[in-house]
Write an enzyme that holds these catalytic residues in place. Structure first.
Site, short mmCIF file in Angstrom:
data_model
loop_
_atom_site.label_atom_id
_atom_site.label_comp_id
_atom_site.label_asym_id
_atom_site.label_seq_id
_atom_site.Cartn_x
_atom_site.Cartn_y
_atom_site.Cartn_z
N GLU A 1 -32.64 54.39 102.16
CA GLU A 1 -32.02 53.34 101.60
C GLU A 1 -31.02 53.88 100.47
O GLU A 1 -31.47 54.42 99.51
CB GLU A 1 -33.24 52.10 101.12
CG GLU A 1 -32.85 51.12 100.64
CD GLU A 1 -34.00 50.23 100.24
OE1 GLU A 1 -35.03 50.60 100.39
OE2 GLU A 1 -33.84 48.87 99.88
N LYS B 1 -28.83 44.06 102.83
CA LYS B 1 -30.26 43.31 102.82
C LYS B 1 -30.60 42.27 102.64
O LYS B 1 -30.15 41.49 101.70
CB LYS B 1 -31.16 44.41 101.86
CG LYS B 1 -32.68 44.62 101.92
CD LYS B 1 -32.97 45.57 100.85
CE LYS B 1 -34.64 45.43 100.81
NZ LYS B 1 -35.12 46.75 99.86
N CYS C 1 -36.02 48.29 104.76
CA CYS C 1 -37.50 48.59 104.05
C CYS C 1 -38.11 47.31 103.86
O CYS C 1 -38.72 46.75 105.11
CB CYS C 1 -37.09 49.18 102.57
SG CYS C 1 -38.58 49.77 101.88
N LEU D 1 -56.57 71.74 77.32
CA LEU D 1 -57.56 71.97 78.53
C LEU D 1 -58.97 71.97 77.70
O LEU D 1 -59.30 72.83 76.95
CB LEU D 1 -57.36 72.99 79.23
CG LEU D 1 -58.47 73.47 80.58
CD1 LEU D 1 -57.98 72.41 81.52
CD2 LEU D 1 -57.95 74.74 80.73
N SER D 2 -59.66 70.70 78.05
CA SER D 2 -60.85 70.38 77.43
C SER D 2 -62.40 70.82 77.73
O SER D 2 -63.19 70.81 77.08
CB SER D 2 -61.01 69.04 76.92
OG SER D 2 -61.24 68.43 78.00
N1 LIG Z 1 -61.60 70.79 72.78
C1 LIG Z 1 -60.52 70.37 73.34
N2 LIG Z 1 -59.52 71.27 73.51
C2 LIG Z 1 -58.37 71.07 74.08
N3 LIG Z 1 -58.15 69.84 74.54
C3 LIG Z 1 -58.77 68.90 74.17
C4 LIG Z 1 -59.99 69.03 73.60
N4 LIG Z 1 -60.81 67.83 73.44
C5 LIG Z 1 -60.01 67.03 74.04
N5 LIG Z 1 -58.81 67.47 74.54
C6 LIG Z 1 -57.52 66.92 75.09
O1 LIG Z 1 -57.61 65.41 74.90
C7 LIG Z 1 -57.74 64.59 76.07
C8 LIG Z 1 -58.79 63.48 75.79
O2 LIG Z 1 -59.99 64.14 75.43
P1 LIG Z 1 -61.46 63.53 76.28
O3 LIG Z 1 -62.12 64.48 76.58
O4 LIG Z 1 -61.03 62.34 77.19
O5 LIG Z 1 -61.99 62.96 75.03
C9 LIG Z 1 -58.43 65.85 76.92
O6 LIG Z 1 -57.87 65.31 78.49
C10 LIG Z 1 -57.85 67.07 76.59
O7 LIG Z 1 -56.19 66.85 76.97
N1 LIG Z 2 -42.55 47.00 100.10
C1 LIG Z 2 -41.63 48.00 100.39
C2 LIG Z 2 -40.63 47.76 99.89
C3 LIG Z 2 -39.52 48.97 99.64
C4 LIG Z 2 -38.21 48.65 99.50
O1 LIG Z 2 -37.67 47.63 100.02
O2 LIG Z 2 -37.32 49.54 99.00
C5 LIG Z 2 -42.49 49.47 100.28
O3 LIG Z 2 -43.18 49.40 99.43
O4 LIG Z 2 -42.18 50.30 101.01
O1 LIG Z 3 -60.13 64.29 79.18
P1 LIG Z 3 -61.16 65.50 79.25
O2 LIG Z 3 -60.43 66.64 80.30
O3 LIG Z 3 -61.57 65.97 78.44
O4 LIG Z 3 -62.36 64.85 80.36
P2 LIG Z 3 -63.34 64.04 80.05
O5 LIG Z 3 -63.10 62.85 79.52
O6 LIG Z 3 -64.23 63.89 81.50
O7 LIG Z 3 -64.40 64.78 79.26
#
Ligand SMILES: Nc1ncnc2c1ncn2[C@@H]1O[C@H](COP(=O)(O)O)[C@@H](O)[C@H]1O
Ligand SMILES: N[C@@H](CCC(=O)O)C(=O)O
Ligand SMILES: O=P(O)(O)OP(=O)(O)O
Ligand SMILES: NC(=O)c1ccc[n+]([C@@H]2O[C@H](COP(=O)([O-])OP(=O)(O)OC[C@H]3O[C@@H](n4cnc5c(N)ncnc54)[C@H](O)[C@@H]3O)[C@@H](O)[C@H]2O)c1
Length: 706
Positions: A45, A114, A175, A356-357
Site C-alpha cells: 500500500e 481504497k 488492506c 543496565l540495572s
Molecule cells: N543501578 C542501575 N544501573 C543502571 N541503570 C539503572 C540502575 N537502576 C535503574 N536503572 C535504569 O532505570 C530503569 C528503571 O529502573 P527500575 O529497575 O525499573 O527501577 C532501568 O530499566 C535501568 O535502565
Molecule cells: N486493520 C488493518 C488495516 C491496515 C491498512 O488498511 O493499512 C491492519 O492492521 O492490517
Molecule cells: O528496569 P529494570 O531493568 O531495572 O528491571 P526491574 O524493574 O525488573 O528491576
C-alpha cells in the site's frame, strides 16, 4: 485445458518520503517478478511514498512527487510485459485518495481508490484521505499534461473496477477492506473475479499474523480464488514495524509466504496457479444461486494473457504448504530487533547506550539488541548487500566486518551500571556485568553517590533542610525525592555517556549513541516510574510489552540464544534499588505497587483491549479473581487502587519515550492510546460508588463470589 499462470507479490522495506529508494525497490521487485516468469506483480500500500507519511499526505508536493515516480515506472520499458499493481496517493477533483494504479506496458489501465479506510488504533487514514465508499462506482480521471502525452489520451477510469484480461478476471482490494465485514472480495468473487490483489500497510502486533491468515484463507475458501497479499516491511520512520509476510493463497490454502521479520529490503514470492482449480472450486449450485444475484462490476478490458508465458508448459502448480507462525516470544525477539536495525541505519547513529540495572527490563532491551546483532551478522553471511553496506558504516572499529553477534555488539552496544553504595546489591551489579560480558557489550560499572550527594546538598545549602530516607526517619515525600535524584541522575549520566563514549573509544569519524529506554507497560500504567529518569530515552524497544510477556521472552531467549546467564534475571525479585538496603528491608516492585505484575497485565488488557472503565473492570475481575480466592471487597480495593494510581500518573505517559508498537494493550499516549492526563475526581467517585454498592449488595447476601 490447463491454465497455468504465474503471479508475484512482495514485501518492500519502504521509508516514508524516500522517493528515490522506494522507486528503486519497486522496480527491482518488478524485475525479480518478471525474471521468475510472473505476469502479475502486486506491491504494498502507498509504496511510492511509503505508508507512514502521516500528515505529509496533506501536502500537495507529495502527490506531485508520486507522479514523478509513476512516470518513471511508465516510461521504463524494462518493466513491460507484466501487469503492475502499484500503490500511491492520488489527487482527484480536489480530494485525496489512497489508490492503486494498475499498469501494463507503460500505460495506466485504471486507478482503484481504497473504499474503506483504516482509522483505528495507530491508523488515521481518514485524516489524510477520502474514502471512495461507492462500491462499483466509476468516474474518469484527468491525467496531468505530461502523462496525457505519454498515455496518448486524456482520461483513465478511476473507481471500484475489475479487469478482464484475455484469460481471467482480476481486481484489487486494499488492506483494511479485507478486515471489514462486507469485504469487496465477496461481491467481486461472486461476480467472476478470479484473482484478488491486496496491498497492505499492516504493522506488527503480537499474534496478528494469525488473524491475517484466517481472514485471507476465509476470503477464498468459500468463494474460491487466488489471493495475493503484499505488505510493507521494516521501520519506515515511526514506532511501527511493518511485518511483511507477503502471501499467496489458492482456494483458502497457502502456497507461498515471505519472511515476517527480515533485514531483506525486497522479498518477492511467486506461485504458479491453475485457474481451472478456481473454476472447479466455484462450480457449486448454491454459490451459483448467489452469483446470479451479484451486482455487476464495470470491467476494464485488457488485451493481455496472464497465461501467455512460453515456459508455462513446463510448469506445475505450486503445492499448498502450512503457514509459518512465530511464537509470541520469538516475535518479541525478532520484531523489535529488525525495527532497531532500520532505526539505527536510518538515523545514522553510531550505536546504542543503555543503563543496565541487573533487572529484567533493561536485560530485555539488551537481549533485543543482541538479537538484532545476530540477525545482522547472519544477513552479512548470506551476502545481503544492503546490510553489508550499512554494517560498513556502523561497525568502524575494525577494518573487517564483525564475524559474530558478540563482535558486532561490542562495537555498537554500550551498557553502564550506575550503582549506589548503600542501595545497589552485589547481585544486580554482577548480573549486569555477566549479561554484558555474554553478549559482548562495551560495559562500564560506576557509582553515582557523588552526583547524588552533590544534588542533595545543594538543597541543604539553599535552605538548611536535609531530606532523609524513610528507613532513616524521613517522610514519604523526602523518601521519594531522594529516590528521584538517583533515578534522574542516571538519565543525565546515560545521555552524557552516549555523547562521549565514541570519543573515549576513538571511534573513526566520531558519532554519538542513541539512548535506549526500558520501561514496560505495567509500570507505565501504574505510574511506578520517575518522570524524566531512565524511562526517558531516545527510543524504547519494550515500551508496549508487559512484564509477563517480557519474562516469557527472556525464558525463550535463555534457551534459544543459549544464554544461561538469563536464568538469574528470571529468578530475581524485581526491585528499583532506590532505597537503602537494611538488615530487615529490601525494596520490591510488587510490594511497593500493591499489585503483582500479572495483575497489572490483566488491567492493561481489560482497560485497552476490552475497552472497560473502572466499573466494567471490576465486574470482569469479580468473576475471575473470586474464583482464585479473593473476596469481592479485595477485588474492589485492587480495582480502585489501580484506577487511582493510573489517573494520578497518566501525565507521565505524555513524555513516554517513543516505543516499538507491539501490543494491542500498549498505553502509548502519543499515537495509540489517546487519553486525558488530568482526571477529575468524578472519574474515581462515580464509578467507585457503583463498585462499592455492588460489593455491599454481595456482602449483604453473604456471597463471597460473583
Ligand atoms: N543501578 C542501575 N544501573 C543502571 N541503570 C539503572 C540502575 N537502576 C535503574 N536503572 C535504569 O532505570 C530503569 C528503571 O529502573 P527500575 O529497575 O525499573 O527501577 C532501568 O530499566 C535501568 O535502565
Ligand atoms: N486493520 C488493518 C488495516 C491496515 C491498512 O488498511 O493499512 C491492519 O492492521 O492490517
Ligand atoms: O528496569 P529494570 O531493568 O531495572 O528491571 P526491574 O524493574 O525488573 O528491576
Ligand atoms: N526511577 C526509578 O528507577 C523507579 C523505579 C521504580 C519505581 N519508581 C517509583 O516511581 C515513583 C516516582 O515518584 P513520583 O511519582 O512521586 O515522582 P515523579 O517525579 O515521577 O512524578 C511526580 C511529579 O509529577 C508532576 N505531576 C504530578 N501530577 C501531575 C499532573 N497531573 N500533570 C503534570 N504533572 C504532574 C509533579 O511535578 C510531580 O513533581 C516512586 O514511587 C518510585 O518508587 C521509580
Amino acid at each position: 485445458m490447463v491454465h497455468l499462470v504465474r503471479v508475484a507479490t512482495c514485501a518492500l522495506n519502504q521509508w516514508a518520503l524516500d522517493y528515490e529508494n522506494n522507486l528503486r525497490r519497486i522496480k527491482q521487485s518488478i524485475h525479480e517478478a518478471k525474471k521468475e516468469g510472473a505476469t502479475l506483480r502486486v506491491g504494498p500500500e502507498l509504496e511510492i511514498t511509503g505508508y507512514g507519511c502521516l500528515d505529509h499526505f496533506l501536502e500537495n508536493e507529495v502527490y506531485e512527487n508520486s507522479w514523478d515516480s509513476l512516470y518513471s515506472i511508465l516510461t521504463d520499458v524494462s518493466l513491460h510485459g507484466i501487469i503492475i499493481d502499484v500503490g500511491l496517493p492520488l489527487l482527484h477533483r480536489n480530494c485525496t485518495y489512497n489508490a492503486r494504479a494498475i499498469i501494463l506496458n507503460g500505460k495506466i489501465l485504471c486507478f482503484r481508490p481504497k473504499l474503506y479506510l483504516a482509522n483505528d488504533g495507530n491508523f488515521r487514514e481518514m485524516r489524510f484521505f477520502t474514502p471512495w465508499k461507492r462500491p462499483r462506482y466509476v468516474e474518469q480521471y484527468f491525467l496531468p499534461p505530461r502523462i496525457q502525452e505519454h498515455q496518448g489520451c486524456r482520461q483513465v477510469p478511476i473507481g471500484d473496477v475489475v479487469l478482464s484480461t484475455i484469460d481471467t478476471c482480476l481486481a484489487a482490494e486494499t488492506c483494511e477492506e479485507l478486515f471489514t465485514p462486507n469485504s469487496p472480495h465477496i461481491e467481486m468473487g461472486l461476480n467472476g473475479v478470479e484473482i484478488f490483489t491486496n496491498s497492505s500497510g499492516s504493522h506488527h502486533s503480537l499474534r496478528k499474523l494469525d488473524e491475517r491468515i484466517a481472514l485471507i484463507s476465509e476470503a477464498t475458501r468459500k468463494n474460491g480464488g487466488v489471493y495475493l497479499y503484499s505488505n510493507q516491511i521494516g521501520c519506515d520512520g515511526d514506532r511501527l514495524y511493518y511485518d511483511g509476510c507477503a502471501m499467496i493463497f489458492v482456494n483458502g490454502r497457502l502456497v507461498a509466504q515471505s519472511s515476517q521479520f527480515s533485514l531483506n529490503e525486497i522479498e518477492v514470492i511467486v506461485a504458479t496457479v491453475d485457474l481451472e482449480d478456481v473454476r472447479a472450486a466455484r462450480c457449486s449450485p448454491s454459490r451459483g444461486q448467489q452469483a446470479v444475484q451479484a451486482h455487476e462490476y464495470q470491467r476494464i478490458e485488457v488485451d493481455f494473457n496472464l497465461s501467455s508465458n512460453e515456459d508455462s508448459l513446463l510448469w506445475e502448480p505450486t503445492p499448498p504448504r502450512p503457514p509459518r507462525y512465530h511464537l509470541p516470544e520469538e516475535e518479541i525477539a525478532l520484531g523489535p530487533a529488525c525495527w532497531l536495525w532500520d532505526y539505527l541505519r536510518r538515523s545514522r547513529a553510531a550505536g546504542f547506550q543503555l543503563a543496565l540495572s541487573g533487572g529484567i527490563d533493561s536485560c530485555a532491551t539488551a537481549t533485543i539488541v543482541y538479537s538484532m546483532c545476530r540477525l545482522a551478522v547472519a544477513a552479512v553471511k548470506q551476502g545481503n548487500q544492503q546490510v553489508i553496506a550499512d554494517m560498513k558504516r556502523i561497525a568502524v572499529y575494525s577494518s573487517e566486518l564483525p564475524e559474530t553477534a558478540e563482535a558486532l555488539c561490542n562495537q555498537i552496544l554500550h551498557t553502564v551500571y550506575l550503582g549506589m553504595e548503600a542501595q545497589s546489591s552485589k547481585e544486580t551489579r554482577q548480573r549486569a556485568h555477566d549479561l554484558a560480558a555474554h553478549i559482548g557489550a562495551y560495559h562500564q560499572d560506576v557509582n553515582i553517590d557523588t552526583m547524588f550527594q552533590s544534588a542533595r546538598d545543594i538543597l541543604t545549602q539553599a535552605t538548611g533542610f536535609t531530606p532523609k530516607f524513610k528507613v532513616h526517619g524521613g517522610s514519604n515525600t523526602q523518601n521519594l525525592a531522594l529516590q528521584n535524584i538517583q533515578a534522574r541522575s542516571r538519565m543525565v549520566l546515560t545521555y552524557y555517556f552516549a555523547q562521549q563514549l565514541c570519543e573515549v573509544r576513538e571511534r573513526p569519524g566520531g558519532g554519538s549513541l542513541l539512548v535506549l529506554g526500558s520501561s514496560n507497560v505495567d509500570e507505565c500504567l501504574r505510574g511506578y516510574l520517575t518522570k524524566y529518569d531512565c524511562s526517558s530515552a531516545d527510543i524504547n524497544p519494550i515500551g508496549s510489552i508487559s512484564k509477563v510477556d517480557l519474562v516469557r521472552f527472556i525464558t525463550w531467549s535463555a534457551k534459544n540464544f543459549n544464554m544461561p546467564v538469563l536464568q538469574d534475571f528470571i529468578d530475581a525479585v524485581p526491585t528499583a534499588e532506590l532505597e537503602p538496603i537494611t538488615a530487615d528491608y529490601v525494596q520490591s516492585d510488587e510490594a511497593d505497587m500493591g499489585f503483582t505484575y500479572k495483575e497489572l497485565s490483566r488491567f492493561g488488557q481489560l482497560r485497552k483491549v476490552n475497552k472497560l472503565g473502572p466499573y466494567g473492570c471490576f465486574l470482569r475481575l469479580l468473576s475471575e479473581w473470586t474464583k482464585e480466592g479473593m473476596t469481592p471487597r479485595e477485588v474492589a480495593d485492587k480495582v480502585k487502587r489501580f484506577f487511582h494510581f493510573y489517573a494520578i500518573n497518566r501525565h507521565k505517559q505524555t513524555v513516554a519515550t517513543p516505543a516499538y508498537h507491539s501490543e494491542s494493550y500498549s498505553p502509548d499516549d502519543h499515537r495509540f492510546d489517546l487519553r486525558p492526563f488530568v482526571y477529575p475526581p468524578a472519574f474515581e467517585s462515580w464509578s467507585f460508588r457503583k463498585i462499592d454498592e455492588r460489593v455491599e449488595a454481595l456482602e449483604k447476601k453473604g456471597r463471597n463470589t460473583a
